[in-house]
Design a protein around this motif. Structure first.
Motif, PDB file in Angstrom:
ATOM      1  N   ARG A   1      41.715  29.453  44.557  1.00 35.75           N
ATOM      2  CA  ARG A   1      41.003  28.779  45.657  1.00 35.75           C
ATOM      3  C   ARG A   1      41.707  27.488  46.062  1.00 35.75           C
ATOM      4  N   ALA A   2      42.315  26.816  45.080  1.00 37.61           N
ATOM      5  CA  ALA A   2      42.851  25.480  45.324  1.00 37.61           C
ATOM      6  C   ALA A   2      44.170  25.491  46.096  1.00 37.61           C
ATOM      7  N   VAL A   3      45.007  26.479  45.843  1.00 34.97           N
ATOM      8  CA  VAL A   3      46.344  26.457  46.457  1.00 34.97           C
ATOM      9  C   VAL A   3      46.370  27.345  47.700  1.00 34.97           C
ATOM     10  N   PRO A   4      47.281  27.071  48.625  1.00 35.06           N
ATOM     11  CA  PRO A   4      47.373  27.874  49.848  1.00 35.06           C
ATOM     12  C   PRO A   4      47.573  29.356  49.560  1.00 35.06           C
ATOM     13  N   GLY A   5      47.090  30.180  50.459  1.00 34.89           N
ATOM     14  CA  GLY A   5      47.119  31.620  50.255  1.00 34.89           C
ATOM     15  C   GLY A   5      48.500  32.211  50.095  1.00 34.89           C
ATOM     16  N   HIS A   6      49.526  31.565  50.684  1.00 35.95           N
ATOM     17  CA  HIS A   6      50.871  32.137  50.600  1.00 35.95           C
ATOM     18  C   HIS A   6      51.566  31.808  49.278  1.00 35.95           C
ATOM     19  N   ILE A   7      50.945  30.954  48.464  1.00 35.21           N
ATOM     20  CA  ILE A   7      51.521  30.585  47.168  1.00 35.21           C
ATOM     21  C   ILE A   7      51.035  31.574  46.109  1.00 35.21           C
ATOM     22  N   PRO A   8      51.936  32.295  45.462  1.00 35.09           N
ATOM     23  CA  PRO A   8      51.496  33.258  44.442  1.00 35.09           C
ATOM     24  C   PRO A   8      50.942  32.572  43.198  1.00 35.09           C
ATOM     25  N   VAL A   9      49.885  33.161  42.663  1.00 32.31           N
ATOM     26  CA  VAL A   9      49.293  32.714  41.400  1.00 32.31           C
ATOM     27  C   VAL A   9      49.426  33.860  40.405  1.00 32.31           C
ATOM     28  N   SER A  10      49.942  33.561  39.231  1.00 31.05           N
ATOM     29  CA  SER A  10      50.117  34.579  38.201  1.00 31.05           C
ATOM     30  C   SER A  10      49.585  34.048  36.876  1.00 31.05           C
ATOM     31  N   ALA A  11      49.503  34.932  35.903  1.00 27.35           N
ATOM     32  CA  ALA A  11      49.027  34.516  34.584  1.00 27.35           C
ATOM     33  C   ALA A  11      49.759  35.295  33.508  1.00 27.35           C
ATOM     34  N   LYS A  12      49.908  34.650  32.356  1.00 26.18           N
ATOM     35  CA  LYS A  12      50.496  35.319  31.201  1.00 26.18           C
ATOM     36  C   LYS A  12      49.444  35.406  30.106  1.00 26.18           C
ATOM     37  N   VAL A  13      49.255  36.607  29.556  1.00 24.38           N
ATOM     38  CA  VAL A  13      48.249  36.840  28.535  1.00 24.38           C
ATOM     39  C   VAL A  13      48.864  37.571  27.343  1.00 24.38           C
ATOM     40  N   ARG A  14      48.062  37.713  26.304  1.00 22.68           N
ATOM     41  CA  ARG A  14      48.375  38.607  25.193  1.00 22.68           C
ATOM     42  C   ARG A  14      47.341  39.735  25.169  1.00 22.68           C
ATOM     43  N   LEU A  15      47.465  40.624  24.206  1.00 24.11           N
ATOM     44  CA  LEU A  15      46.562  41.780  24.140  1.00 24.11           C
ATOM     45  C   LEU A  15      45.182  41.417  23.608  1.00 24.11           C
ATOM     46  N   GLY A  16      45.037  40.193  23.155  1.00 18.40           N
ATOM     47  CA  GLY A  16      43.761  39.740  22.609  1.00 18.40           C
ATOM     48  C   GLY A  16      44.001  38.577  21.676  1.00 18.40           C
ATOM     49  N   TYR A  17      42.924  38.116  21.051  1.00 22.53           N
ATOM     50  CA  TYR A  17      43.048  37.003  20.116  1.00 22.53           C
ATOM     51  C   TYR A  17      43.271  37.530  18.691  1.00 22.53           C
ATOM     52  N   SER A  18      42.236  38.075  18.074  1.00 18.39           N
ATOM     53  CA  SER A  18      42.389  38.606  16.718  1.00 18.39           C
ATOM     54  C   SER A  18      42.565  40.117  16.699  1.00 18.39           C
ATOM     55  N   ASP A  19      42.146  40.779  17.774  1.00 16.63           N
ATOM     56  CA  ASP A  19      42.315  42.230  17.876  1.00 16.63           C
ATOM     57  C   ASP A  19      42.562  42.595  19.330  1.00 16.63           C
ATOM     58  N   LYS A  20      42.671  43.898  19.591  1.00 11.61           N
ATOM     59  CA  LYS A  20      43.033  44.360  20.932  1.00 11.61           C
ATOM     60  C   LYS A  20      41.854  45.003  21.681  1.00 11.61           C
ATOM     61  N   GLU A  21      40.653  44.807  21.195  1.00 12.24           N
ATOM     62  CA  GLU A  21      39.501  45.504  21.760  1.00 12.24           C
ATOM     63  C   GLU A  21      39.269  45.181  23.232  1.00 12.24           C
ATOM     64  N   MET A  22      39.607  43.983  23.672  1.00 15.06           N
ATOM     65  CA  MET A  22      39.321  43.577  25.048  1.00 15.06           C
ATOM     66  C   MET A  22      40.571  43.516  25.923  1.00 15.06           C
ATOM     67  N   PHE A  23      41.623  44.230  25.552  1.00  9.35           N
ATOM     68  CA  PHE A  23      42.882  44.081  26.289  1.00  9.35           C
ATOM     69  C   PHE A  23      42.743  44.462  27.751  1.00  9.35           C
ATOM     70  N   LEU A  24      41.932  45.478  28.071  1.00  9.16           N
ATOM     71  CA  LEU A  24      41.744  45.849  29.472  1.00  9.16           C
ATOM     72  C   LEU A  24      40.831  44.855  30.187  1.00  9.16           C
ATOM     73  N   ASP A  25      39.826  44.350  29.486  1.00 13.68           N
ATOM     74  CA  ASP A  25      38.935  43.343  30.083  1.00 13.68           C
ATOM     75  C   ASP A  25      39.727  42.085  30.443  1.00 13.68           C
ATOM     76  N   ILE A  26      40.664  41.718  29.586  1.00 12.12           N
ATOM     77  CA  ILE A  26      41.502  40.539  29.831  1.00 12.12           C
ATOM     78  C   ILE A  26      42.320  40.725  31.101  1.00 12.12           C
ATOM     79  N   ALA A  27      42.976  41.860  31.221  1.00 17.60           N
ATOM     80  CA  ALA A  27      43.811  42.125  32.396  1.00 17.60           C
ATOM     81  C   ALA A  27      42.973  42.192  33.665  1.00 17.60           C
ATOM     82  N   ARG A  28      41.826  42.832  33.590  1.00 20.79           N
ATOM     83  CA  ARG A  28      40.972  42.972  34.778  1.00 20.79           C
ATOM     84  C   ARG A  28      40.385  41.634  35.204  1.00 20.79           C
ATOM     85  N   ALA A  29      40.133  40.751  34.243  1.00 18.19           N
ATOM     86  CA  ALA A  29      39.599  39.429  34.585  1.00 18.19           C
ATOM     87  C   ALA A  29      40.619  38.624  35.381  1.00 18.19           C
ATOM     88  N   VAL A  30      41.879  38.711  35.000  1.00 16.52           N
ATOM     89  CA  VAL A  30      42.937  38.009  35.727  1.00 16.52           C
ATOM     90  C   VAL A  30      43.060  38.565  37.140  1.00 16.52           C
TER      91      VAL A  30
END
Length: 332
Positions: free
Chosen positions: A129-158
Motif C-alpha cells: 500500500r505504501a509504495v507506488p504500484g510500479h515498484i515491485p514488492v517481494s518477500a523471502k521466506v522459509r518452509l516454516g519455523y520448527s516444521d513445514k506444516e504451514m509452508f503453503l499457508d506462508i506462501a499464500r499469505a505473501v
C-alpha cells in the motif's frame, strides 16, 4: 531463460561483493543485506550505507538492479521505510521473513514471523500500500519455523498481501543451513501460487543447480554461499543453460578478486582487522570449490596484518598453476 539472484547474506555480501560478483556476469538481480526496522524511520544515509547503489540508479556499476531488503515486525513502520527507500531510488523492496539468527528471532523479526502467516500478510500488505504500484514488492521466506506444516499457508499469505514475487529458502528456521535443502517443496509451492517464484538453498555447483531446477520446476534461483565459494558459478550456470561448458575460473582469478575486494574495503575506510576478517571469511567458503583454498586458508587464518595477507595472496597468484597444485599435493 534462467534468472539468477545474488542472495542477501548478512555480514558477508555487502556492496563491494555485489559489485565484484555482478561484474563477473551471470547475475540478473542483487538484494541488499537486511535493514532492520524496529523503531525508527531511517534517514537517507542509513539506506546509502547498506545500498550505495541507490546513488547509481539502484544498480551496481555493471548495471545489475539491487533491491533494498527490509526486516521488521511493525507493518506501518515497514511501509514508511519502504517509501524512503523508493524515494531514494530503490527499484524494488524485498521483505525478509527468513533470517534464522537467534538474536533477530528473539525480537519478533525474520523467520519468527513464519509462526503466524497472518503476520506476513499484514506486513506485505502495508508495504504494498505504501509504495507506488510500479515498484515491485517481494518477500523471502522459509518452509516454516520448527516444521513445514504451514509452508503453503506462508506462501499464500505473501501472495495475498500483494507481493509480486516470492523467494523460498527450502528449509525451516530450525534446520538453518544444514543440508539437505528440500527442493521438492518448491514444486508444491510453485503450483499453489500464481506469482513469480525463486528457489533457494544448497546450490553449490552446476550439478546442484540442474537437480534443483528439475525437482522444483523453477526458472529463477537465488544463490548465496555457492556464489561466494565459486565466484564464477552464475556464469557457468548460464553457459550450461546455453548448451555450452565454461571451465572453472583459475585460482589466480579467484585471488585477484580477493585482492580487488581488499582494495574496495581500503578505499572505503575499512579497518585492517575488518579487511583481514572478510578475506578469511571468503576464503573459508572458497575451500569448498577450489582445492588450493584449503592450504591457502590454513596459511592466512593466523595473519592479522592486512599487508602481510595481501602479500601472501599476490605471491600465490604469481605462481604457475601447476606449481600451486604441486605445492598443495606435497603439503598433503
Amino acid at each position: 531463460m534462467t534468472h539468477l539472484v545474488l542472495a542477501p547474506m548478512e555480514g558477508l555480501v555487502d556492496w563491494r561483493v555485489r559489485q565484484l560478483l555482478s561484474a563477473t556476469g551471470g547475475f540478473d538481480l542483487c538484494v541488499t543485506e537486511f535493514i532492520r526496522v524496529s523503531q525508527n524511520l531511517f534517514p537517507a544515509h542509513v539506506f546509502h550505507r547498506y545500498c550505495p547503489e541507490l546513488l547509481n540508479g539502484g544498480k551496481t556499476l555493471s548495471g545489475v538492479p539491487v533491491l533494498v531488503q527490509l526486516m521488521g515486525h511493525d507493518p506501518e513502520l515497514m511501509g514508511e521505510n519502504a517509501v524512503v527507500a523508493v524515494e531514494l531510488g530503490a527499484p524494488g523492496i524485498d521483505i525478509n521473513f527468513g533470517c534464522p539468527s537467534k538474536t533477530v528471532n528473539k525480537r519478533e523479526a525474520g523467520a519468527s514471523l513464519l509462526k503466524c502467516p497472518e503476520n506476513l500478510y499484514e506486513i506485505v500488505s502495508a508495504v504494498r500500500r505504501a509504495v507506488p504500484g510500479h515498484i515491485p514488492v517481494s518477500a523471502k521466506v522459509r518452509l516454516g519455523y520448527s516444521d513445514k506444516e504451514m509452508f503453503l499457508d506462508i506462501a499464500r499469505a505473501v501472495e495475498a498481501g500483494g507481493a509480486q514475487h516470492l523467494t523460498v529458502h527450502a528449509r525451516t528456521k530450525m534446520e538453518g543451513y544444514k543440508p539437505p535443502a528440500h527442493w521438492e517443496y518448491l514444486a508444491r509451492i510453485r503450483e499453489a501460487i500464481s506469482i513469480g517464484m525463486t528457489g533457494n538453498g544448497e546450490i553449490w555447483d552446476v550439478a546442484d543447480y540442474q537437480k534443483c531446477r528439475d525437482i522444483s520446476g523453477c526458472d529463477s534461483f537465488m544463490i548465496g554461499r555457492g556464489a561466494i565459494a565459486a565466484p564464477d558459478l552464475a556464469n557457468r550456470i548460464k553457459a550450461f543453460e546455453g548448451g555450452s561448458h565454461l571451465p572453472k575460473e583459475s585460482w589466480a582469478d579467484v585471488l585477484s578478486m580477493l585482492l580487488a575486494y581488499c582494495d574496495l574495503m581500503a578505499s572505503d575506510g575499512a579497518s585492517e582487522n575488518h579487511q583481514a576478517g572478510r578475506i578469511k571469511q571468503w576464503m573459508a567458503l572458497i575451500r569448498k570449490s577450489h582445492t588450493q583454498g584449503e592450504a591457502c586458508f590454513d596459511e592466512i587464518k593466523r595473519i592479522r596484518a592486512i599487508d602481510e595477507l595481501r602479500a601472501k595472496l599476490r605471491h600465490d597468484m604469481a605462481l604457475p598453476e601447476n606449481q600451486r597444485t604441486s605445492d598443495l599435493i606435497a603439503a598433503e
